[in-house]
Scaffold this motif. Structure first.
Motif, mmCIF file in Angstrom:
data_model
loop_
_atom_site.group_PDB
_atom_site.id
_atom_site.type_symbol
_atom_site.label_atom_id
_atom_site.label_comp_id
_atom_site.label_asym_id
_atom_site.label_seq_id
_atom_site.Cartn_x
_atom_site.Cartn_y
_atom_site.Cartn_z
ATOM 1 N N ILE A 1 82.578 100.764 -139.606
ATOM 2 C CA ILE A 1 82.300 100.105 -140.877
ATOM 3 C C ILE A 1 81.560 101.100 -141.754
ATOM 4 N N ALA A 2 82.207 101.592 -142.787
ATOM 5 C CA ALA A 2 81.615 102.601 -143.661
ATOM 6 C C ALA A 2 81.142 101.953 -144.965
ATOM 7 N N GLN A 3 79.839 101.990 -145.186
ATOM 8 C CA GLN A 3 79.233 101.521 -146.442
ATOM 9 C C GLN A 3 79.611 100.075 -146.755
ATOM 10 N N ALA A 4 79.676 99.224 -145.727
ATOM 11 C CA ALA A 4 80.086 97.840 -145.979
ATOM 12 C C ALA A 4 79.365 96.817 -145.112
ATOM 13 N N LEU A 5 78.692 97.212 -144.051
ATOM 14 C CA LEU A 5 78.131 96.251 -143.107
ATOM 15 C C LEU A 5 77.151 95.297 -143.784
ATOM 16 N N HIS A 6 76.443 95.775 -144.806
ATOM 17 C CA HIS A 6 75.425 94.954 -145.467
ATOM 18 C C HIS A 6 76.016 93.780 -146.248
ATOM 19 N N TRP A 7 77.354 93.770 -146.441
ATOM 20 C CA TRP A 7 77.985 92.654 -147.144
ATOM 21 C C TRP A 7 78.452 91.555 -146.199
ATOM 22 N N PHE A 8 78.444 91.814 -144.891
ATOM 23 C CA PHE A 8 79.117 90.924 -143.956
ATOM 24 C C PHE A 8 78.249 89.743 -143.521
ATOM 25 N N ASP A 9 78.932 88.667 -143.093
ATOM 26 C CA ASP A 9 78.298 87.575 -142.351
ATOM 27 C C ASP A 9 78.127 88.107 -140.933
ATOM 28 N N LEU A 10 76.954 88.655 -140.637
ATOM 29 C CA LEU A 10 76.786 89.436 -139.416
ATOM 30 C C LEU A 10 76.971 88.635 -138.117
ATOM 31 N N PRO A 11 76.430 87.439 -137.979
ATOM 32 C CA PRO A 11 76.651 86.726 -136.711
ATOM 33 C C PRO A 11 78.137 86.515 -136.401
ATOM 34 N N THR A 12 78.905 86.101 -137.421
ATOM 35 C CA THR A 12 80.347 85.903 -137.215
ATOM 36 C C THR A 12 81.040 87.224 -136.917
ATOM 37 N N PHE A 13 80.713 88.246 -137.690
ATOM 38 C CA PHE A 13 81.358 89.538 -137.515
ATOM 39 C C PHE A 13 81.051 90.133 -136.145
ATOM 40 N N TYR A 14 79.806 90.094 -135.738
ATOM 41 C CA TYR A 14 79.440 90.677 -134.447
ATOM 42 C C TYR A 14 80.116 89.942 -133.293
ATOM 43 N N ARG A 15 80.261 88.643 -133.417
ATOM 44 C CA ARG A 15 80.961 87.889 -132.376
ATOM 45 C C ARG A 15 82.403 88.386 -132.248
ATOM 46 N N GLN A 16 83.034 88.658 -133.373
ATOM 47 C CA GLN A 16 84.415 89.128 -133.348
ATOM 48 C C GLN A 16 84.503 90.571 -132.851
ATOM 49 N N VAL A 17 83.539 91.402 -133.226
ATOM 50 C CA VAL A 17 83.499 92.782 -132.727
ATOM 51 C C VAL A 17 83.423 92.790 -131.207
ATOM 52 N N LYS A 18 82.527 91.979 -130.661
ATOM 53 C CA LYS A 18 82.362 91.944 -129.209
ATOM 54 C C LYS A 18 83.613 91.401 -128.516
ATOM 55 N N TRP A 19 84.376 90.579 -129.216
ATOM 56 C CA TRP A 19 85.606 90.023 -128.645
ATOM 57 C C TRP A 19 86.715 91.074 -128.581
ATOM 58 N N VAL A 20 86.873 91.876 -129.650
ATOM 59 C CA VAL A 20 87.991 92.835 -129.677
ATOM 60 C C VAL A 20 87.703 94.119 -128.921
ATOM 61 N N LEU A 21 86.432 94.490 -128.761
ATOM 62 C CA LEU A 21 86.117 95.768 -128.120
ATOM 63 C C LEU A 21 86.421 95.752 -126.624
ATOM 64 N N LYS A 22 86.853 96.904 -126.128
ATOM 65 C CA LYS A 22 87.036 97.076 -124.689
ATOM 66 C C LYS A 22 85.678 96.968 -123.988
ATOM 67 N N LYS A 23 85.715 96.403 -122.793
ATOM 68 C CA LYS A 23 84.475 96.230 -122.038
ATOM 69 C C LYS A 23 84.650 96.851 -120.659
ATOM 70 N N PRO A 24 83.686 97.687 -120.235
ATOM 71 C CA PRO A 24 82.500 98.091 -120.991
ATOM 72 C C PRO A 24 82.779 99.311 -121.877
ATOM 73 N N HIS A 25 81.788 99.669 -122.651
ATOM 74 C CA HIS A 25 81.743 100.931 -123.406
ATOM 75 C C HIS A 25 82.538 100.948 -124.713
ATOM 76 N N GLY A 26 83.094 99.809 -125.155
ATOM 77 C CA GLY A 26 83.641 99.776 -126.503
ATOM 78 C C GLY A 26 82.522 99.995 -127.502
#
Length: 264
Positions: A106-131
């Motif tokens: 996320i380049a120069q954009a994270l501060h605009w996001f609904d962070l709880p929703t976004f982080y939940r989705q990030v953790k869902w799509v990332l490979k586990k472990p080490h994504g």
């Protein structure tokens, strides 16, 4: 924040700084595999293009259709227009399946996001472990002492028109919520500084200033912050040393973290 950039998307594409190759090499060194990257808030695709040199496939998403008219088309990059907040079904349809993404950037954009929703989705799509999630912002450019002095005076007039979320950038993302583990080789997830450089002339610099959301907000309210007097002061400072081309240096602050093993 897509609406802030609809009218000046071409200006934004032309004037934004690129990001240093060292930044992408560092991020890539923290992902065990390099199959798939998701660049969120991709805008005009600067980060996606750099990721495409390292990762086999890149998905760049943005809530602004206008911004997505300008990225350079590459065979291993897919651009998708997405809503500002996606459902999990939309995430899987437009981006990727669960546990398949190596890195989310996320380049120069994270501060605009609904962070709880976004982080939940990030953790869902990332490979586990080490994504890995890598979010960065850049702060105001430094050019020469004379130009910086005029810019800092101009920035005081600009400040009332910034969205409150901009304060997270002014703080170099130090205070932004970031609930991830430290990547291998790091003790914590505090910001890491890089420097981006962009060669420009005065017209390029003024285009950069006019492309900013605070300038556009002021203009919509009938306030012209780059008056003839201000432009003349920038011109005088710019030509002080007789050199038309300058190198603007943008400090870039990276927050990087990883997800752990899936819960049993």
């Amino acid at each position: 924040m897509a609406e802030h950039f609809l009218k000046q998307a071409k200006q934004y594409s032309d004037s934004r700084p690129s990001y240093p190759s060292e930044l992408f090499r560092f991020i890539a060194s923290k992902t065990p595999s390099h199959q798939l990257a998701w660049d969120v808030g991709t805008g005009s695709g600067q980060a996606a293009q750099s990721l495409a040199e390292i990762y086999e496939n890149v998905i760049g998403t943005d809530a602004s259709e206008k911004q997505l008219e300008y990225p350079v088309k590459l065979p291993n990059v897919r651009y998708e227009h997405t809503p500002s907040i996606m459902s999990m079904a939309e995430l899987e349809q437009k981006v990727a399946s669960e546990g398949t993404v190596d890195v989310v950037t996320i380049a120069q954009a994270l501060h605009w996001f609904d962070l709880p929703t976004f982080y939940r989705q990030v953790k869902w799509v990332l490979k586990k472990p080490h994504g890995v999630i890598a979010a960065w912002c850049y702060n105001v450019p430094r050019v020469t002492d004379a130009i910086d002095k005029v810019f800092d005076e101009y920035a005081v007039e600009l400040k009332p028109y910034w969205d409150p979320a901009r304060a997270l950038v002014d703080n170099n993302y130090r205070s932004i919520d970031f609930p991830f583990e430290a990547v291998d080789g790091a003790d914590d997830t505090r910001p890491i500084e890089f420097v981006s450089e962009k060669e420009m002339d005065l017209d390029d610099f003024l285009t950069y200033l006019r492309s900013g959301s605070a300038y556009q907000t002021a203009k919509q309210k009938g306030v012209e912050l780059l008056s003839e007097d201000v432009v003349e002061r920038f011109k005088s400072a710019w030509t002080e040393d007789g050199c038309q081309l300058k190198v603007a240096k943008y400090p870039v602050y990276l927050r990087i973290g990883k997800v752990g093993a899936p819960e049993a």
